[in-house]
Design a protein around this motif. Structure first.
Motif, short mmCIF file in Angstrom:
data_model
loop_
_atom_site.label_atom_id
_atom_site.label_comp_id
_atom_site.label_asym_id
_atom_site.label_seq_id
_atom_site.Cartn_x
_atom_site.Cartn_y
_atom_site.Cartn_z
N VAL A 1 49.57 36.87 44.62
CA VAL A 1 48.67 37.93 44.13
C VAL A 1 47.52 37.29 43.36
O VAL A 1 47.69 36.27 42.68
CB VAL A 1 49.40 38.95 43.23
CG1 VAL A 1 50.40 39.76 44.02
CG2 VAL A 1 50.07 38.26 42.04
N HIS A 2 46.34 37.89 43.49
CA HIS A 2 45.14 37.47 42.75
C HIS A 2 44.49 38.73 42.19
O HIS A 2 44.59 39.80 42.78
CB HIS A 2 44.12 36.79 43.67
CG HIS A 2 44.64 35.65 44.47
ND1 HIS A 2 44.34 34.35 44.20
CD2 HIS A 2 45.45 35.63 45.57
CE1 HIS A 2 44.92 33.57 45.08
NE2 HIS A 2 45.61 34.32 45.93
N ALA A 3 43.79 38.59 41.09
CA ALA A 3 43.04 39.73 40.55
C ALA A 3 41.89 39.24 39.69
O ALA A 3 41.97 38.18 39.04
CB ALA A 3 43.94 40.65 39.74
N LEU A 4 40.84 40.03 39.69
CA LEU A 4 39.67 39.78 38.85
C LEU A 4 39.44 41.06 38.04
O LEU A 4 38.67 41.92 38.46
CB LEU A 4 38.46 39.45 39.71
CG LEU A 4 37.23 38.89 38.99
CD1 LEU A 4 37.50 37.48 38.47
CD2 LEU A 4 36.03 38.88 39.93
N PRO A 5 40.12 41.22 36.90
CA PRO A 5 39.92 42.43 36.09
C PRO A 5 38.68 42.33 35.20
O PRO A 5 38.47 41.32 34.52
CB PRO A 5 41.20 42.50 35.25
CG PRO A 5 41.70 41.10 35.17
CD PRO A 5 41.22 40.39 36.40
N ALA B 1 41.39 43.17 43.39
CA ALA B 1 42.65 42.46 43.60
C ALA B 1 42.87 42.11 45.07
O ALA B 1 42.28 42.72 45.98
CB ALA B 1 43.82 43.30 43.09
N SER B 2 43.74 41.15 45.29
CA SER B 2 44.16 40.79 46.65
C SER B 2 45.61 40.32 46.60
O SER B 2 46.11 39.89 45.55
CB SER B 2 43.26 39.70 47.23
OG SER B 2 43.45 38.48 46.54
N GLY C 1 42.32 45.17 47.45
CA GLY C 1 42.25 46.52 46.91
C GLY C 1 41.60 46.51 45.55
O GLY C 1 41.29 45.45 44.99
N HIS C 2 41.39 47.68 44.99
CA HIS C 2 40.80 47.78 43.67
C HIS C 2 41.28 49.06 43.01
O HIS C 2 41.73 50.01 43.68
CB HIS C 2 39.26 47.75 43.74
CG HIS C 2 38.69 48.72 44.73
ND1 HIS C 2 38.46 50.05 44.45
CD2 HIS C 2 38.34 48.54 46.04
CE1 HIS C 2 37.96 50.64 45.51
NE2 HIS C 2 37.88 49.76 46.50
N GLY C 3 41.20 49.09 41.69
CA GLY C 3 41.66 50.27 40.97
C GLY C 3 41.60 50.07 39.47
O GLY C 3 41.29 48.98 38.97
N LEU C 4 41.90 51.16 38.76
CA LEU C 4 41.78 51.19 37.31
C LEU C 4 43.11 50.89 36.63
O LEU C 4 44.17 51.29 37.12
CB LEU C 4 41.29 52.58 36.88
CG LEU C 4 40.81 52.75 35.44
CD1 LEU C 4 39.59 51.90 35.15
CD2 LEU C 4 40.50 54.23 35.17
N GLY C 5 43.04 50.19 35.52
CA GLY C 5 44.22 49.90 34.71
C GLY C 5 43.90 50.01 33.23
O GLY C 5 42.76 50.30 32.85
#
Length: 384
Positions: free
Chosen positions: A227-231, A255-256, A278-282
């Motif tokens: 998993v990868h993410a750029l928050p 994210a990916s 994908g992308h979304g709010l946290g």
């Protein structure tokens, strides 16, 4: 008759002369007190919260008029000629030999003009952080739940164990731990509040190699979830005391994730793999500690908790084998249950062009890759 009156007058005169001839004794003596404390407060009433009239230094003596419990009513004469009466606590004085009632003027220290009969509380030290812009760079360890991705990795291992009739060793490992690094920018607001902006990159992956040995036959299962993410975050920071700050905010994730399930039997192999984004709010919250190295530079440690279950991933998947066959499929990332003869079912996760509905598929839905977790980071903060 005249003789008797003369005798009475003579006797009366003799008594008067005798009385006038008696020596005059000193005035009635009073108990004397000596101040034993560095400073003694003379108060208006016999109460520790009463107004302070004056303050007298050590070794000052004064007349004790009376005693009321733990308090003496005293009288003394100031240098300006004023006669001052008030109360002093017994812990501040000691009794001395009685002396004449006449007072010798003493030097006294006037108390500050009373504002209230209730003593003012001591001053409280309040920390107010410097209102400066700041830029922080940090890196450290990260933990994510990963959600359906880990369930599918284990599901494939359980499926092979069921089909081969033997338990694989070692057990498959889920993906959780990884690393994170990034930066934050702080804009001072009112008082102890700051507005913050941040950008991070986080990555977690875990390879598992599981051996299924049954007699002379062996099968190998290799799993590699990632998993990868750029928050990108915006948050409010609050500093209640020096060196400590708390923060709370929102994050938007780009994210990916990727998956790879490879099985090998001798020279034959088969691999299912795919990548989706994908992308979304946290949401996020955390605590930070900082220690100044120099006034404009500090060492910082942060602990951050995240809540970010994301879905709606899209990407590309493939199926390849040792015979050279290859199948590509583009679409959404789905999670579903595969049921086999005997009623056993195992979770699966793959990119499919449409919602899978073929025989043996149950409860299909969009996969959820859960970036919920926490991180611990350290770095430097520059103020300017």
């Amino acid at each position: 008759m005249k003789r008797t009156s003369g005798r009475q007058a003579l006797a009366l005169g003799f008594c008067l002369l005798t009385f006038l001839a008696l020596p005059v004794s000193p005035a009635q003596s009073r108990n004397r007190l000596r101040v034993t404390a560095e400073i003694a407060n003379i108060r208006q009433k016999p109460d520790i919260g009463s107004v302070i009239l004056i303050q007298v230094p050590r070794e000052t003596t004064m007349a004790a008029v009376s005693r009321e419990g733990d308090w003496y009513l005293v009288s003394l004469v100031a240098e300006d000629g004023r006669t001052i009466s008030g109360y002093v606590h017994i812990s501040l004085v000691s009794e001395t030999a009685p002396g004449p009632a006449a007072e010798t003027p003493v030097k006294v220290k006037p108390a500050d003009p009373p504002r209230s009969s209730i003593p003012s509380p001591p001053p409280v030290s309040v920390y107010l952080p410097e209102t400066k812009f700041a830029l922080a760079f940090m890196g450290g360890g990260n933990y994510v739940l990963a959600g359906d991705l880990n369930a599918a990795v284990k599901g494939q291992a359980d499926y092979l164990s069921d089909q081969l009739g033997v338990k694989g060793t070692p057990a498959v490992s889920p993906v959780h731990l990884g690393y994170v690094f990034g930066g934050e920018f702080f804009v001072p607001l009112a008082g102890r509040l700051s507005l913050g902006f941040g950008l991070e990159y986080l990555k977690s992956q875990k390879q598992s190699i599981v051996l299924y040995q049954k007699g002379a036959n062996s099968n190998i299962y290799t799993a590699l979830p990632e998993v990868h993410a750029l928050p990108v975050r915006i948050f409010i920071s609050y500093s209640p005391v020096q060196a400590l700050y708390m923060f709370l905010g929102l994050e938007y994730y780009f994210a990916s994730c990727s998956y790879s399930y490879r099985t090998e039997t001798g020279l034959s192999w088969r691999e299912v793999s795919g990548t989706a984004t994908g992308h979304g709010l946290g949401a996020m919250a955390g605590l930070g500690l900082e220690w100044n190295i120099v006034p404009s530079l500090a060492f910082v440690i942060e602990a951050v908790g995240r809540y970010a279950p994301l879905s709606g991933f899209r990407g590309e998947g493939s199926l390849t084998d040792s015979l050279g066959a290859e199948t590509l499929e583009t679409g959404k990332l789905y999670y579903y249950e595969l049921q086999f003869l005997g009623g056993t079912s195992f979770p699966a996760l793959m990119v499919r062009s449409k919602l899978p509905t073929e025989a043996g598929v149950f409860s299909p839905r969009e996969a959820e890759i859960d970036f919920t977790g926490f991180s611990v980071k350290a770095g430097l903060k520059v103020r300017f």
